[in-house]
Scaffold this motif. Sequence first.
Motif, PDB file in Angstrom:
ATOM      1  N   THR A   1       0.764   5.565   0.473  1.00  3.54           N
ATOM      2  CA  THR A   1       0.435   6.038   0.524  1.00  3.54           C
ATOM      3  C   THR A   1       1.329   7.877  -0.364  1.00  3.54           C
ATOM      4  OG1 THR A   1      -0.412   5.945   1.967  1.00  3.54           O
ATOM      5  CG2 THR A   1      -0.764   8.111   2.139  1.00  3.54           C
TER       6      THR A   1
ATOM      7  N   LYS B   1      -5.419  14.663  -0.429  1.00  2.00           N
ATOM      8  CA  LYS B   1      -4.341  13.788  -0.407  1.00  2.00           C
ATOM      9  C   LYS B   1      -4.831  11.690  -0.719  1.00  2.00           C
ATOM     10  CE  LYS B   1      -2.698  16.241   2.962  1.00  2.00           C
ATOM     11  NZ  LYS B   1      -0.920  16.274   3.533  1.00  2.00           N
ATOM     12  N   TYR B   2      -3.786  11.655  -1.680  1.00  6.12           N
ATOM     13  CA  TYR B   2      -3.497  10.696  -2.534  1.00  6.12           C
ATOM     14  C   TYR B   2      -3.059   8.749  -1.725  1.00  6.12           C
ATOM     15  CZ  TYR B   2      -3.354   8.153  -6.845  1.00  6.12           C
ATOM     16  OH  TYR B   2      -3.722   6.632  -7.667  1.00  6.12           O
ATOM     17  N   THR B   3      -3.778   8.422  -1.353  1.00  3.90           N
ATOM     18  CA  THR B   3      -3.233   6.588  -1.547  1.00  3.90           C
ATOM     19  C   THR B   3      -4.022   6.130  -2.486  1.00  3.90           C
ATOM     20  OG1 THR B   3      -4.136   7.408   1.204  1.00  3.90           O
ATOM     21  CG2 THR B   3      -4.063   4.736   0.331  1.00  3.90           C
TER      22      THR B   3
ATOM     23  N   TYR C   1      -9.178   7.650  -2.276  1.00  6.69           N
ATOM     24  CA  TYR C   1      -8.633   6.024  -2.695  1.00  6.69           C
ATOM     25  C   TYR C   1      -8.836   5.634  -3.649  1.00  6.69           C
ATOM     26  CZ  TYR C   1      -7.244   1.902   0.045  1.00  6.69           C
ATOM     27  OH  TYR C   1      -7.232   1.097   0.264  1.00  6.69           O
TER      28      TYR C   1
ATOM     29  N   SER D   1      -9.583  13.888   0.099  1.00 10.07           N
ATOM     30  CA  SER D   1      -9.005  12.214   0.126  1.00 10.07           C
ATOM     31  C   SER D   1      -9.411  11.844  -0.600  1.00 10.07           C
ATOM     32  CB  SER D   1      -8.816  11.570   1.529  1.00 10.07           C
ATOM     33  OG  SER D   1     -10.594  11.468   1.673  1.00 10.07           O
TER      34      SER D   1
ATOM     35  N   GLU E   1      -1.244  12.675  -9.389  1.00  8.30           N
ATOM     36  CA  GLU E   1      -1.268  13.821  -8.238  1.00  8.30           C
ATOM     37  C   GLU E   1       0.126  14.855  -9.494  1.00  8.30           C
ATOM     38  OE1 GLU E   1      -0.255  13.017  -4.295  1.00  8.30           O
ATOM     39  OE2 GLU E   1       0.938  12.107  -5.230  1.00  8.30           O
TER      40      GLU E   1
ATOM     41  N   THR F   1      -1.287   2.757  -8.115  1.00 10.25           N
ATOM     42  CA  THR F   1      -0.046   3.115  -7.133  1.00 10.25           C
ATOM     43  C   THR F   1       1.107   3.132  -7.868  1.00 10.25           C
ATOM     44  OG1 THR F   1       0.871   0.647  -6.878  1.00 10.25           O
ATOM     45  CG2 THR F   1      -1.343   0.556  -5.284  1.00 10.25           C
TER      46      THR F   1
ATOM     47  N   THR G   1       0.663  -1.455  -0.062  1.00  7.36           N
ATOM     48  CA  THR G   1       0.020   0.111  -0.672  1.00  7.36           C
ATOM     49  C   THR G   1       1.039   0.977  -0.272  1.00  7.36           C
ATOM     50  OG1 THR G   1      -1.628  -1.573   1.000  1.00  7.36           O
ATOM     51  CG2 THR G   1      -1.276   1.171   1.419  1.00  7.36           C
TER      52      THR G   1
ATOM     53  N   PRO H   1     -12.848   7.103   2.167  1.00 12.95           N
ATOM     54  CA  PRO H   1     -12.595   8.509   1.862  1.00 12.95           C
ATOM     55  C   PRO H   1     -13.518   9.560   0.819  1.00 12.95           C
ATOM     56  CG  PRO H   1     -12.554   6.590   0.044  1.00 12.95           C
ATOM     57  CD  PRO H   1     -13.365   5.770   1.230  1.00 12.95           C
TER      58      PRO H   1
ATOM     59  N   SER I   1      -3.985   1.620  -3.030  1.00 17.48           N
ATOM     60  CA  SER I   1      -3.769   0.374  -2.694  1.00 17.48           C
ATOM     61  C   SER I   1      -3.874  -0.682  -2.853  1.00 17.48           C
ATOM     62  CB  SER I   1      -4.644   0.353  -1.524  1.00 17.48           C
ATOM     63  OG  SER I   1      -4.711  -1.045  -0.873  1.00 17.48           O
TER      64      SER I   1
END
Length: 448
Positions: free
Chosen positions: A19, A89-91, A62, A60, A74, A66, A17, A110, A93
Amino acid sequence: MIAPRKQRRLTAIAASTLTLALAVSACGAPEEDSNLSDKEKDCASYEKYGDFKDKDAEVSIYTPITDAEGDAYEKSWAYFAECTGIDVKYTGSNDFEAQIEVKVKGGKAPDIAFFPQPGLMARYKDKMVPASKKLVKEAEKGWSEDWLQYGTFDDELYAQPMSASLKSLVWYSPKYFKDNDLEVPETWDDLLAVSDKIAKTDVKPWCAGIESGEATGWPVTDWVEDALLRESGGELYDKWVNHEIAFNDKRIVKALDKVGGILKNKDYVNGGYGDVDSMAKVSFEEGGQPIVKGECAMHRQASFYAAQWPEGTKVGPDGDVFAFFLPGNKAEEKPLLGAGEFVAAFRDDPEVHAVREFLASELYVNARLKTGPLAFSHKGADPKNADNELNKMVIELYQDEGAEFRFDGSDQMPGHVGSKSFFVEMTKWIKGKSSKDALDAIEKSWDE
């Protein structure tokens, strides 16, 4: 089709994962990207999304995306974030499908999620925020009804499309075709004629691999869906996907037999590997590799297969490998089978709406094209901004006014069918089971 979708999109990505920290802040300028135009760097382009600089706004996102691809996302919204003051805020996974359920049910959803499957997204429609009027207008301007239907529930738009991959492609060697006076086929009959010509040489026309762990068999399901679109069109395809007609309807049998005319033809397959049965032992990643070895001429696989070629392989019209559209029954027909992500929201606040509206815009789409490999079905996507010839071709096919698009069918079916019995029976079919018997078994499984 949760597990195989992850495999298809993330084959070359480490299983962790990630972030990603946004490269900008309200008080610092984005990292310079020379590929972006002056318009894409000018804050005047983002005024319509509002000014949140004094509001401590944070959104955020999600996604299942990745590593380098996440970095590219981004970069594509860095100026939007800087100019509006929204801290994105990018995550990303690799465990998205399982974790999104945990997050939503646990009250920690999210603000925005990129869903890779309409069926998965539909589970959470009661928790999702409907599109604003501005977003609806932007989405209708950007995408066809064929695409928007997958993010629409109870006649209301909840999620607009994001990126798009195309499955209706055939990979080949341009040099081999040129050296053997072969032309890219424009109809299915042309495709068979080319196959017959190659079959008379010491090279097999086709190669394929369908092994994929627990998801073994999924490449055949894509073949079937493509064939059904060509034989019966989108309306019947939708009825089949929704089980409004039986899985073993005679028209589905006909489509599977159409696929069998290639995949179960001993004169056509399996180049570089062996007989028809060998497909069940060859991984989908390895399926097309004999093309670069001169042992096979064609391999049907999606645009994402570009990442599977050996390092140093040139992909392009004059390269080592390239792809052509899997033709319809008539040259003017453009049935397109594909996949992609959809943007859904779980928080109803101005900054979230602003991000969603930007992600649906032509401005965003073209900025994203310039920050890394990707394709879009958005009408405003400029093919010239694509970073390679393959994505340029994919965009042009999606923008063809005569194209009829449908999303991967097995991704929309109940999991015990779309990613289980369908896979299992197509593997048995490759090993010798008849079309009718295989489809009968899938039909029986639907209500079990």
